[in-house]
Design a protein around this motif. Sequence first.
Motif, mmCIF file in Angstrom:
data_model
loop_
_atom_site.group_PDB
_atom_site.id
_atom_site.type_symbol
_atom_site.label_atom_id
_atom_site.label_comp_id
_atom_site.label_asym_id
_atom_site.label_seq_id
_atom_site.Cartn_x
_atom_site.Cartn_y
_atom_site.Cartn_z
ATOM 1 N N VAL A 69 -51.141 -26.017 -3.765
ATOM 2 C CA VAL A 69 -50.638 -27.293 -3.244
ATOM 3 C C VAL A 69 -49.352 -27.702 -3.958
ATOM 4 O O VAL A 69 -48.379 -28.139 -3.323
ATOM 5 C CB VAL A 69 -51.722 -28.390 -3.366
ATOM 6 C CG1 VAL A 69 -51.129 -29.767 -3.076
ATOM 7 C CG2 VAL A 69 -52.871 -28.098 -2.410
ATOM 8 N N GLU A 70 -49.309 -27.550 -5.273
ATOM 9 C CA GLU A 70 -48.090 -27.901 -6.015
ATOM 10 C C GLU A 70 -46.906 -27.047 -5.567
ATOM 11 O O GLU A 70 -45.787 -27.548 -5.397
ATOM 12 C CB GLU A 70 -48.338 -27.717 -7.518
ATOM 13 C CG GLU A 70 -49.225 -28.786 -8.128
ATOM 14 C CD GLU A 70 -49.540 -28.513 -9.579
ATOM 15 O OE1 GLU A 70 -48.923 -27.587 -10.167
ATOM 16 O OE2 GLU A 70 -50.405 -29.215 -10.144
ATOM 17 N N GLU A 71 -47.144 -25.777 -5.373
ATOM 18 C CA GLU A 71 -46.061 -24.887 -4.945
ATOM 19 C C GLU A 71 -45.612 -25.219 -3.531
ATOM 20 O O GLU A 71 -44.415 -25.200 -3.219
ATOM 21 C CB GLU A 71 -46.542 -23.434 -5.036
ATOM 22 C CG GLU A 71 -45.442 -22.393 -4.914
ATOM 23 C CD GLU A 71 -44.431 -22.454 -6.050
ATOM 24 O OE1 GLU A 71 -43.268 -22.089 -5.823
ATOM 25 O OE2 GLU A 71 -44.803 -22.876 -7.168
ATOM 26 N N LEU A 72 -46.551 -25.529 -2.657
ATOM 27 C CA LEU A 72 -46.199 -25.899 -1.279
ATOM 28 C C LEU A 72 -45.392 -27.195 -1.248
ATOM 29 O O LEU A 72 -44.422 -27.314 -0.487
ATOM 30 C CB LEU A 72 -47.476 -26.050 -0.440
ATOM 31 C CG LEU A 72 -48.171 -24.754 -0.011
ATOM 32 C CD1 LEU A 72 -49.552 -25.046 0.562
ATOM 33 C CD2 LEU A 72 -47.332 -23.993 1.019
ATOM 34 N N GLN A 73 -45.764 -28.160 -2.061
ATOM 35 C CA GLN A 73 -45.022 -29.425 -2.108
ATOM 36 C C GLN A 73 -43.571 -29.188 -2.515
ATOM 37 O O GLN A 73 -42.643 -29.757 -1.923
ATOM 38 C CB GLN A 73 -45.702 -30.396 -3.092
ATOM 39 C CG GLN A 73 -46.978 -31.007 -2.557
ATOM 40 C CD GLN A 73 -47.697 -31.851 -3.596
ATOM 41 O OE1 GLN A 73 -47.668 -31.540 -4.788
ATOM 42 N NE2 GLN A 73 -48.348 -32.917 -3.152
ATOM 43 N N LYS A 109 -40.172 -29.720 0.011
ATOM 44 C CA LYS A 109 -39.053 -30.595 -0.356
ATOM 45 C C LYS A 109 -37.725 -29.847 -0.277
ATOM 46 O O LYS A 109 -36.706 -30.382 0.157
ATOM 47 C CB LYS A 109 -39.259 -31.141 -1.773
ATOM 48 C CG LYS A 109 -40.332 -32.220 -1.862
ATOM 49 C CD LYS A 109 -40.537 -32.665 -3.301
ATOM 50 C CE LYS A 109 -41.663 -33.684 -3.393
ATOM 51 N NZ LYS A 109 -41.937 -34.081 -4.804
ATOM 52 N N VAL A 110 -37.743 -28.602 -0.706
ATOM 53 C CA VAL A 110 -36.512 -27.797 -0.662
ATOM 54 C C VAL A 110 -36.092 -27.538 0.778
ATOM 55 O O VAL A 110 -34.910 -27.612 1.141
ATOM 56 C CB VAL A 110 -36.715 -26.467 -1.418
ATOM 57 C CG1 VAL A 110 -35.534 -25.523 -1.201
ATOM 58 C CG2 VAL A 110 -36.915 -26.726 -2.897
ATOM 59 N N LEU A 111 -37.064 -27.240 1.645
ATOM 60 C CA LEU A 111 -36.752 -26.927 3.039
ATOM 61 C C LEU A 111 -36.280 -28.152 3.811
ATOM 62 O O LEU A 111 -35.409 -28.060 4.682
ATOM 63 C CB LEU A 111 -37.988 -26.351 3.742
ATOM 64 C CG LEU A 111 -38.289 -24.868 3.539
ATOM 65 C CD1 LEU A 111 -39.603 -24.510 4.201
ATOM 66 C CD2 LEU A 111 -37.172 -23.997 4.111
#
Length: 393
Positions: free
Chosen positions: A146-150, A154-156
């Motif tokens: 979840v942390e990595e997906l968040q 945000k970057v995308l």
Amino acid sequence: MDGYLGVIVIVVLVALIAAGGLFLLFRPGGKAAPPPPPQAPPLPEEEEKHPPAAGEAEGATTTIPPPAQPTAPAEPMVKAPEVEVPPPSAGRMVRLRSRLAKSQSSLGRGLLELLSRDRLDDEVWDEIEERLITADVGVAPTRAMVEELQTKVKVLGSRTPEEVRALLREQLLIQVNPDLDRTLHVARHGERPAVVLVVGVNGTGKTTTTGKLARSLIGDGKKVVLGAADTFRAAAADQLQTWGDRVGADVVRGPEGGDPASVAFDATARGMTEKADVVIVDTAGRLHTKTGLMDELGKVKRVIEKKATVDEVLLVLDATTGQNGMRQAQVFAEVVNITGIALTKLDGTAKGGIVISVQRELGVPVKLVGLGEGPDDLAPFDPEVFVDAILGE
């Protein structure tokens, strides 16, 4: 005159005597005349009279028996089963991907739908986290995902469906860890066969997995000997015998309740004598005290190593048991040096996340997965095929 009367008296007396005899002969209840003596039956045409041999009675007959007719050999009551030629193991998981997708794609569809929303607030991220934990991914891997997906979202900024899918696929693959060595070590050591020890709790599909693994290896061209070291269950030895008979693998058994280590030793010795490539030993799955389990499996392993090297210790887990299976896995991991996991019934649960959690907890790879009830439904685990099945691809 007197002479004439005398003659008449004599005639009358004779007539009375004759009448009395006839009355006695024909009165009711009187005995019938005896039947005439029986006559000898005529000789059959096939029987011929020959002159009596020395010592035979005069008039005795000799019967010439008819010539014996050839009889067909009797068929065996129980026919030996025909030896089957199993297909090779390569590509099995690809062929079985549709079964995996049926059970796992609901997780992937739910995650993709959530990640595709225009606004990803805390409530949405909480739901994503809940779905992953419910699928037995485990708390720590879920939080990492979840942390990595968040961060990636945000970057995308704005996200197309293709980008969301690629994002989720990348994170699932990271957690499944495609870099783990999933090689099944079943190569011979010179004159000695490779030895695979199969451990796990009864009811997880341990003996069935042993039989299916033998079938898979024979399909790859290897010669296999099976050791039925689960001597506490007669049904386990019978079941393994059936698997061996179907594919032409020798099965070494012992008396019910006998020493499992002795069976394992004999199986290894048979493998060496017959120049087998692999010996697979099915062990007892009684999960009693940790000390008892350690003593039993430790003895089996030590006895085998007098003859050969134990190349693989496969722990069989039932994917449908979820966290209960994890606790069993931890006990076995403390008792014996596990080298790989065979995860059964993966097609029968939506909680495929156990692949991630069990690898993370034990530090060993999932090497085999069971994807059905058929004899060829055990497949080498392929991380990419697994993740694509989750995403419904």
